[in-house]
Design an enzyme around this catalytic site. Structure first.
Site, PDB file in Angstrom:
ATOM      1  N   TYR A 138       0.825  -1.213   0.000  1.00  0.00           N
ATOM      2  CA  TYR A 138       0.000   0.000   0.000  1.00  0.00           C
ATOM      3  C   TYR A 138       0.864   1.270   0.000  1.00  0.00           C
ATOM      4  O   TYR A 138       0.436   2.310  -0.487  1.00  0.00           O
ATOM      5  CB  TYR A 138      -0.890   0.045   1.244  1.00  0.00           C
ATOM      6  N   LYS A 188       2.877 -15.240   2.879  1.00  0.00           N
ATOM      7  CA  LYS A 188       3.111 -15.987   1.632  1.00  0.00           C
ATOM      8  C   LYS A 188       4.611 -16.257   1.550  1.00  0.00           C
ATOM      9  O   LYS A 188       5.296 -15.911   0.581  1.00  0.00           O
ATOM     10  CB  LYS A 188       2.582 -15.155   0.443  1.00  0.00           C
ATOM     11  N   ASP A 220      -3.253 -18.065   0.728  1.00  0.00           N
ATOM     12  CA  ASP A 220      -4.239 -18.751  -0.115  1.00  0.00           C
ATOM     13  C   ASP A 220      -4.975 -19.812   0.694  1.00  0.00           C
ATOM     14  O   ASP A 220      -6.199 -19.934   0.636  1.00  0.00           O
ATOM     15  CB  ASP A 220      -3.575 -19.340  -1.382  1.00  0.00           C
ATOM     16  N   ASP A 244      -6.570  -6.848   4.075  1.00  0.00           N
ATOM     17  CA  ASP A 244      -7.673  -6.195   3.363  1.00  0.00           C
ATOM     18  C   ASP A 244      -8.599  -7.252   2.786  1.00  0.00           C
ATOM     19  O   ASP A 244      -9.823  -7.203   2.960  1.00  0.00           O
ATOM     20  CB  ASP A 244      -7.093  -5.312   2.246  1.00  0.00           C
ATOM     21  N   ASP A 248     -12.482  -8.850   4.410  1.00  0.00           N
ATOM     22  CA  ASP A 248     -13.761  -8.811   3.692  1.00  0.00           C
ATOM     23  C   ASP A 248     -14.388 -10.202   3.645  1.00  0.00           C
ATOM     24  O   ASP A 248     -15.592 -10.358   3.842  1.00  0.00           O
ATOM     25  CB  ASP A 248     -13.569  -8.294   2.249  1.00  0.00           C
TER      26      ASP A 248
HETATM   27  C1  IPM Z   1     -10.558  -1.040   3.698  1.00  0.00           C
HETATM   28  C2  IPM Z   1     -10.763  -0.468   2.327  1.00  0.00           C
HETATM   29  C3  IPM Z   1      -9.621   0.477   1.996  1.00  0.00           C
HETATM   30  C4  IPM Z   1      -8.357  -0.362   2.000  1.00  0.00           C
HETATM   31  C5  IPM Z   1      -9.788   1.249   0.704  1.00  0.00           C
HETATM   32  C6  IPM Z   1     -11.075   2.018   0.658  1.00  0.00           C
HETATM   33  C7  IPM Z   1      -8.617   2.158   0.441  1.00  0.00           C
HETATM   34  O1  IPM Z   1     -10.917  -1.488   1.401  1.00  0.00           O
HETATM   35  O2  IPM Z   1     -10.511  -0.258   4.672  1.00  0.00           O
HETATM   36  O3  IPM Z   1     -10.459  -2.260   3.816  1.00  0.00           O
HETATM   37  O4  IPM Z   1      -8.012  -0.977   0.986  1.00  0.00           O
HETATM   38  O5  IPM Z   1      -7.688  -0.391   3.025  1.00  0.00           O
HETATM   39 MG    MG Z   2     -11.013  -3.445   2.236  1.00  0.00          MG
END
Ligand code: IPM
Ligand code: MG
Length: 353
Positions: A138, A188, A220, A244, A248
């Site tokens: 990042y 990884k 993975d 990240d 999710d």
């Molecule tokens: C998160 C989001 C952010 C990230 C984006 C919006 C930049 O996906 O907070 O997980 O990738 O960190």
């Molecule tokens: Mg995210």
């Protein structure tokens, strides 16, 4: 306690308004809370031509904690990269040195049917992902798009200094100590040198926490195991990009991304608190977003920054209470439960408090 309130874009202002109601209840009871609002993301760009206006950054630096809604929206997608809403978010994380991102995934028993997995796979799920938030691909340099040998190439750098790994390791081991004393570090290392170092530092730090059982998993496989048997995990720790993605995936185990809060902490537990979902442009302005993740983010603020566990528990119990009353915003609604709007949900939490 000074709280910088940054509603942001899309549904951000709607959900943050409900969390502010909760804070106002606490203030009315005598808690010394000061709140000040400032724009960030697209709202920052609209107000000051910058997704993180100077005044917003200053306010956030001076505050004890930051409450954030969400950033981003299709109307900003064509802006130059440095002006995009997401950049505001990445910059505030970096500027405030919020390197430890805590993302719990918790299943409320009543919402088991909202998960896309079988109830027995997710029942009583309670896992915590600790994601490193200010390093990795990042932020690594060099990065860019340039022409090489007559064609464009895009490049980013995955990079961790050992001190960055060490400090997030200490946070993760500390959290694991307060939970099930099991920590899974995700990397990884079979391919990436950056991960090899990550893993070595995790093992070094583990010597300070003999009670915590440390394991390692390739990312993975971790993605697969999260879907196959998520209850094998207690606390996970991983780098920025893996975290990240995995967070999710983990959020969906719990039925709705609309239920999950997060905390991003610095060395002194000062933090920024935000729902893990995004700005949801498709439902913006319809008063139908789920405010519970934002309200639960206030609970995390009390737990981690204000170290007021009783109030944190109280807010979390108020949320459990409205869920068990059968109140549901549309993202978690199922037959036989009562559909409520965003603001009705906020009112219900206030009443339960
Ligand atoms: C998160 C989001 C952010 C990230 C984006 C919006 C930049 O996906 O907070 O997980 O990738 O960190
Ligand atoms: Mg995210």
């Amino acid at each position: 306690m000074k709280i910088a309130v940054l509603p942001g874009d899309g549904i951000g202002p709607e959900i943050v308004a409900q969390a502010v109601k909760v804070l106002e209840v606490l203030r009315a009871e005598g808690a010394k809370i000061e709140m000040e609002t400032a724009p960030i993301g697209g709202a920052g760009y609209d107000a000051a031509g910058d997704p993180l206006p100077d005044a917003t950054l200053k306010l956030s630096r001076e505050a004890d904690a930051v409450l954030l809604g969400a950033v981003g929206g299709p109307q900003y997608d064509a802006l130059d990269r440095p002006l995009r809403p997401e950049r505001g978010l990445l910059r505030i994380r970096k500027e405030l040195n919020l390197f430890a991102n805590l993302r719990p995934a918790l299943l409320y028993p009543e919402l088991a049917s909202a998960s896309s997995l079988k109830p027995d796979v997710v029942s009583n799920l309670d896992l915590m992902i600790v994601r490193e938030l200010t390093g990795d691909v990042y932020f690594g340099q060099p990065r860019g798009i340039e022409v090489r040998n007559g064609e464009r190439v895009g490049f980013n750098t995955m990079l961790y200094a050992e001190s960055e790994v060490r400090r997030v390791a200490h946070v993760a081991f500390g959290i694991a100590m307060k939970r099930g004393k099991k920590l899974c570090s995700v990397d990884k290392a079979n391919v990436l040198e950056c991960s090899e170092l990550w893993k070595e530092v995790m093992i070094e730090v583990s010597k300070d926490y003999p009670e915590v059982e440390l394991s390692h998993m390739y990312v993975d496989n971790a993605a697969m195991q999260l879907i196959r048997a998520p209850k094998q995990f207690d606390t996970m720790v991983t780098g920025n990009i893996f975290g990240d993605i995995l967070s999710d995936a983990a959020s969906m185990l719990s039925g709705s991304i609309g239920m999950l809060p997060s905390a991003s902490l610095d060395e002194n537990n000062k933090g920024m608190f935000e729902p893990i979902h995004g700005s949801a442009p498709d439902i913006t302005g319809k008063n139908m977003a789920n405010p519970l993740a934002t309200i639960l983010s206030v609970a995390m603020m009390y737990r981690y920054t204000f170290a007021d566990l009783a109030t944190a528990d109280r807010i979390e119990n108020a949320v459990k209470n409205v869920i068990s009353q059968g109140l549901r915003t549309s993202d978690i609604w199922t037959d036989g439960t009562q559909k409520v709007s965003c603001s009705e949900m906020g009112d219900a939490v206030v009443k339960a408090l």
